[in-house]
Design an enzyme around this catalytic site. Structure first.
Site, PDB file in Angstrom:
ATOM      1  N   GLY A 508      78.666  79.886  -9.625  1.00 52.69           N
ATOM      2  CA  GLY A 508      79.791  79.074  -9.203  1.00 52.69           C
ATOM      3  C   GLY A 508      81.055  79.359  -9.965  1.00 52.69           C
ATOM      4  N   GLN A 677      87.415  77.562 -14.486  1.00 48.67           N
ATOM      5  CA  GLN A 677      86.465  77.653 -15.598  1.00 48.67           C
ATOM      6  C   GLN A 677      86.973  76.861 -16.800  1.00 48.67           C
ATOM      7  OE1 GLN A 677      83.459  78.258 -15.347  1.00 48.67           O
ATOM      8  NE2 GLN A 677      83.018  80.324 -15.964  1.00 48.67           N
ATOM      9  N   GLY A 740      85.921  87.146 -21.646  1.00 47.97           N
ATOM     10  CA  GLY A 740      84.911  86.177 -21.171  1.00 47.97           C
ATOM     11  C   GLY A 740      85.381  84.759 -21.444  1.00 47.97           C
ATOM     12  N   GLU A 743      82.634  79.696 -21.692  1.00 43.71           N
ATOM     13  CA  GLU A 743      82.223  78.614 -22.577  1.00 43.71           C
ATOM     14  C   GLU A 743      83.327  78.009 -23.423  1.00 43.71           C
ATOM     15  OE1 GLU A 743      77.860  79.471 -23.907  1.00 43.71           O
ATOM     16  OE2 GLU A 743      78.735  81.284 -23.083  1.00 43.71           O
TER      17      GLU A 743
END
Ligand code: FAD
Lengths: 776, 328
Positions: A508, A677, A740, A743
């Site tokens: 997702g 994100q 990236g 997180e």
């Protein structure tokens, strides 16, 4: 199309190409002195465009198949019964009524389960993916409160659920350790992570701390958290002879296939794991006992099985984040320069997996200090194995670190933004390696400006009716990772289309979209000429969608395959091509073909190369280079977080009014999916700050709020306007220049909120979540 | 879920006949009952769907309202007369659950929804005197942050979770019942019981008795009323403490007042002592606080909910202050 026409087209392409430059091959590894990925410089390609997610039309039409939506002929439905004690033996297990219930096909318990190996626990081998290493229904032992003790298969889910409720169990209990406080009193042990102690010291931190002019020292605690992806865990499982097919919700298809092979004594090639769509992973969607039980029951019953966990099932069976108790001490000189940072403490984990939440991670890279001491101690409890959950370590470690820095700023009367900038290191604080790219100061400046940080007032001085208003800030941080094992296949067809296959995952976050963009740019194609295929263990690569490393891993894998592809294409192009005689270093991709780097008029399209060589496709595979970049450079992403909150002076309720994250994560591949994100991470961070808490009953190790009605995550009204900005400065040591972003969003948020609460009220809360009773 | 029979009643007589069996239960929106059946805490042999019964809100000549038991929570909250003459009721309903749940939930079901105590919910793994009288209570020494501070017993510390009922308690609502013995009425504050040593007996309903309607007496004071709910997130959470109140002033004097509390007891808690302390007295923050102190003088905290006592006091004080401010 005739060859002549194609040749004409190719020439036209070449003429257009004169204006543009071919994109040269990316380096296959990132070494000192080496070149960055050429894609980091592209300005007008697909990368950096706000492309909507390519899976959205499927999802809104209900056409994206999730694990629990595969229909297999003859399929039966599974339901699980969970133990209600933490440790001991099953004394009696009466399944007669359940077996006689309508529609029941099988009741599986330790008495009739097929023999199988325990799960290879995650990180114990390259492709080990198990959440624990306990025997699964192989004996009558109980290891945690909630352990599955029976599986019922029935013709419908309702029949299975009903039959499970008819099973009667009794236990012979053993003394269990379920209280953190009691376990701690008996003594802690050093935390081991992948065999290494989570302990390190530079200089002599205790002495330096004692001698410091300014000091803060406090204990911060964070509670257990549960995984609550919108899609509960599920698998649809079938055996075809001795081949096992698992349609899973997975962020680790290759790991799962290999591990299931080990468990059932078959080769990993005999296990086919697919996972085309995943409704959120966050570290929780690896291999847990339900896939194993589903496969075992399917084997025993001789029928395909769908095992879809209820929400309660997720709480009983799937580990979450463990609790932490952290001591943070910072010693500084009068100007605020750090002399010593000590970050230590204790977490609870289990013997069956040993995952000490590594809360010291953010302290390893965020600030410079001549003396640093880090130590994670553990106690072992009889509980469900805890596991990875979005930014394990950083999410809760930043709460302690970034709160303590705020406390120091207050005690020194220094602006907390300036204190953070002042203590930026010039090299990696522990390893001494140079930074690949570190622009946190720019992120702080841009964020402060956009947020209006300079308008900050003294603690407890701003009011809006009943509400006390405050603003706070904190640093977000997450490292760049790239794990070994990446590999990809590229298939180029004569019509000029490319298909990339890699055993990666779409949970997702927009992976398929972003990498369609990257592949298009890398191959000089348009996005609609590119198919990005993933989520299948038969595809190349061992690519964990975890550690925010998937983008880098896929990027490096595609680069490796691209090298092979170009070599192959040059071979096929032969002597009749404008490319004749050129080596792979001399060509780049341009306009659906290859061109000489310093003379783009020497160009031939893929269509032409394949057509001339009489091939309808060319397929190549490449394996990513070893991830040596992180040995040479310190590679970390950062963010500067700001938030404004209100604390109700009557009730103590905290409501977040606005939030801003200013990130430095390298190149942003797709601003639209990236913003989501970051926002999603921040929202999860607001949950961590204000409300998330697993109620683990210390008396018997039972989770008492296994439901989204009682385990609070933020609702829409809890989510304020969230502004997200970024530096977009490419990291020259990362594929595509991108580090990236999965997180980092959750990190730092707990402290940003707590620091704002202090600014609003003058009260320092060091225990999450920040519920109203702590602020009344 | 245990298999059950399902039938749908078309009128009250029908419902009473179908619901006469010992193991029958009436089904409203099912938002609580069906959940509890899934958890196998409720195992009715038969469900009698009463959502087809008259779902009307009727205004009486004297200004009161009669609300059919099958009226959906959303319809009640949005009703014009309710919003203008009994705002506390509308606000209380809207403070509860989610829009989707309120669309399904009925008035009768809301009254009879059961506690959210997590030990009550944990049929498989925890002891609960409400589920099984005499078994013991795991909440008393467990997670009891959401539990009672007033009127609890050693057998049970659970709270009644409804928001709507708190408003109804403040409004002197009357419950209309019909059973085999005929029709009767009951003040709402007498519908729910305190736990005592039989927490399994939650209401004064007879077996098979049906709630047919709620009656709201004409209450001029209710026009100046409000509801405040304090909870752990902005929405979709049960009350830690809630306050329903109405206030009528005569200059600086409290002419009349209604106060009820939610989230503090096994039943919606009408704060009669606070009302007593206020009636006829002068309006001041100190007086509001003193009234709150009087009401909570008997409060007994549990291991995790001491804060509720102060929270209740502050919330009462603030709500009355708000109403007094609006009155002037
Ligand atoms: C996630 C969640 C959050 C919630 N949050 C809140 C909240 O914040 N505040 C709040 O107040 N509520 C909340 N609720 C509860 C909700 O208000 C109730 O579930 C609802 O009001 C029940 O109404 P229903 O018609 O669905 O009842 P049902 O579930 O159909 O029935 C409940 C009970 O009432 C009985 N019953 C129904 N009608 C009659 C009748 N006419 N006569 C006699 N007996 C009858 C049934 O037999 C059953 O025992 C929440 C519920 C959920 C699931």
């Amino acid at each position: 199309m005739s060859i002549a026409e194609e040749a004409k087209l190719a020439v036209r392409g070449a003429i257009q190409g004169v204006m543009e430059k071919a994109i040269e091959l990316a380096p296959d590894s990132w070494m000192p002195g080496g070149k960055p990925d050429s894609l980091i410089a592209t300005k007008h390609g697909s990368i950096g465009a706000s492309v909507p997610r390519i899976d959205s039309p499927l999802k809104v039409q209900g056409k994206a198949p999730f694990a629990a939506e595969f229909e297999l002929p003859g399929m039966v439905y599974a339901a699980l019964m969970f133990s209600t004690v933490a440790k001991g033996r099953i004394a009696t297990l009466d399944t007669a009524q359940a077996e006689a219930a309508p529609g029941v096909v099988l009741v599986m318990t330790h008495r009739n389960a097929p023999r199988m190996e325990s799960m290879p626990v995650f990180l114990s081998a390259e492709k080990a993916g198990g959440g624990d290493n306990l025997p699964i229904m192989q004996d009558d032992r109980i290891h945690w409160n909630g352990q599955p003790i029976a599986v019922v298969l029935a013709e419908t889910q309702e029949q299975a659920d009903y039959a499970v409720a008819l099973i009667r169990a009794s236990y012979e209990q053993d003394a269990a350790t379920t209280s953190f406080a009691t376990a701690k009193r008996k003594g802690t042990e050093p935390g081991l992570f992948m065999g290494q102690p989570l302990k390190t010291e530079k200089g002599s931190a205790d002495a330096a701390f004692k001698a410091s002019a300014a000091k803060v020292e406090a204990t911060y605690t964070t509670p257990r958290h549960n995984h609550n992806a919108i899609e509960p865990h599920a698998a649809t499982v079938a055996w075809d002879g001795d081949r096992l097919i698992v349609h899973d919700a997975s962020q680790a298809v290759a790991h799962t296939a290999w591990s299931l092979g080990k468990i059932f004594g078959i080769s990993e090639q005999q296990v086919h794991v697919t996972s085309p769509f995943v409704g959120g992973g966050f570290g929780g969607k690896c291999l847990w006992q339900h896939q194993v039980l589903g496969a075992a029951a399917a084997k025993l019953a001789g029928r395909p099985v769908r095992i879809a966990l209820s929400r309660e099932g997720v709480y009983r069976l799937i580990g979450g984040r463990t609790l932490t108790e952290q001591r943070l001490a910072i010693g500084a000189d009068q100007d605020g320069r750090f002399n010593a940072i000590i970050h230590s403490g204790t977490v609870a984990t289990t013997r069956q997996n040993g995952m000490p939440e590594p809360f010291i991670l953010p302290t390893m890279s965020s600030y410079g200090s001549p003396n640093i001491k880090l130590d994670v101690e553990v106690v072992y409890l009889d509980m469900l194995a805890n596991t990875f959950m979005r930014a394990p370590g950083e999410s809760v470690g930043t709460f302690a670190l970034e709160s303590a820095i705020d406390e120091l700023a207050v005690s020194l009367g220094i602006d907390p933004v300036e204190l953070r900038i002042l203590n930026q290191p010039s090299e990696d604080p522990l390893k001494g390696t140079p930074f690949s790219s570190r622009h946190i100061t720019e992120a702080w400046r841009a964020g402060a400006e956009k947020f209006g940080w300079s308008k900050r007032s003294a603690p407890g001085t701003v009011r809006d009716g009943e509400w006390q208003i405050g603003i706070g800030c904190a640093t977000a941080t997450y490292p760049y990772h790239r794990m070994p094992g990446g590999a990809a296949r590229i298939t180029l067809t004569r019509d000029g289309y490319a298909r990339v296959e890699i055993a990666a995952h779409e949970m997702g976050m927009g992976t398929a979209t972003a990498h369609t963009q990257v592949v298009a740019d890398r191959l000089g194609l348009s996005r609609d000429q590119v198919t990005f295929a993933y989520g299948d263990s038969l595809m190349p690569g061992v690519v964990l969608a975890g550690g925010s490393q998937q983008t880098a891993s896929i990027g490096a894998s595609v680069i490796a395959a691209h090298h092979v592809l170009i070599k192959e294409l040059l071979k096929l192009a032969g002597n009749d091509s404008p490319l004749a005689g050129l080596g792979t270093d001399e060509v780049g991709t341009l306009n659906g073909g290859l061109a000489k780097l310093d003379d783009p008029s020497r160009h031939e399209s893929y269509v032409s190369i394949l057509t001339r060589s009489g091939r309808d496709h060319v397929a190549v595979e490449g394996s990513a280079s070893a991830p040596l970049e992180t040995m040479h450079w310190s590679m970390h992403s950062f963010g500067a977080l700001f938030c404004e909150i209100g604390v109700n002076s009557v009730t103590g309720e905290t409501r977040v009014r606005r939030f801003l994250g200013s990130y430095d994560c390298g190149r942003i591949l797709n601003p639209k999916t990236a913003a989501s994100q970051f926002r999603g991470g921040i929202i999860m961070g607001l949950g961590l700050a204000l409300m998330e808490e697993t109620q683990f009953d210390d008396r018997n190790g039972r989770v008492m709020n296994p439901s989204l009605a009682e385990y609070h995550v933020p609702v829409h009204l809890d989510v304020p306007p969230i502004d997200v900005i970024w530096t977009d400065i490419p990291d020259p040591r990362a594929p595509m220049g991108a580090r990236g972003i999965g997180e980092i969003g959750i990190t730092g948020v707990g402290a940003a909120v707590a620091n704002a609460v202090f600014n609003a009220t003058g009260k320092r809360v060091r225990d999450l979540p920040l519920t109203l009773d702590k602020l009344m | 879920m245990t298999p059950f029979d399902y039938s749908r009643a078309s009128d009250v007589a029908d419902a009473l006949r179908m619901g006469a069996g010992v193991q029958a239960k009436f089904l409203g929106g099912g938002t609580n009952l069906v959940d509890l059946m899934r958890e196998t805490i409720e195992r009715p042999a038969a469900l009698v769907d009463i959502t087809g019964l008259p779902a009307e809100i009727t205004e009486r000549d004297d200004g009161g309202l009669v609300i059919g038991a099958a009226v959906r929570n959303t319809a009640l909250a949005e009703h014009r007369t309710v919003r203008t003459r009994y705002p506390v009721l509308s606000r209380a309903i809207l403070a509860g659950a989610s829009a989707q749940i309120r669309n399904m939930a009925t008035v009768g079901g809301n009254l009879l929804q059961r506690t959210r105590c997590s030990y009550f919910y944990d049929d498989a793994g925890s002891r609960c005197n409400k589920r099984q009288p005499g078994q013991g209570c795991d909440a008393i020494d467990g997670f009891n942050r959401n539990h009672a501070i007033l009127g609890a017993s050693e057998a049970c510390v659970a709270t009644h979770p409804s928001d709507m009922c708190v408003a109804l308690a403040a409004l002197d609502a009357v419950v209309h019942l019909e059973g085999r013995g005929g029709a009767r009425t009951l003040p709402l504050v007498e519908l729910h019981r305190l736990p005592g040593d039989r927490p399994d007996l939650e209401t004064a309903l007879q077996p098979g008795e049906l709630i047919t309607a709620i009656e709201l007496p004409a209450q001029p004071i209710a026009a100046r009323s409000t509801y405040r709910k304090v909870r752990d997130r902005s929405s979709y959470a049960f009350a830690l403490v809630s306050v329903a109140a109405a206030l009528e002033l005569d200059g600086d004097t409290v002419k009349d007042v209604r106060v009820a509390l939610g989230g503090v007891a096994h039943k919606p808690w009408r704060a009669l002592e606070a009302e007593q302390a206020l009636r006829g007295g002068k309006v001041s923050e100190a007086a509001f606080r003193a009234a709150a102190e009087a009401e909570l003088a008997h409060a007994v905290p549990l291991s995790c909910n001491t804060f509720k006592i102060e929270l209740a006091k502050r919330t009462i004080t603030a709500v009355l202050g708000e109403l007094a401010g609006a009155a002037r």
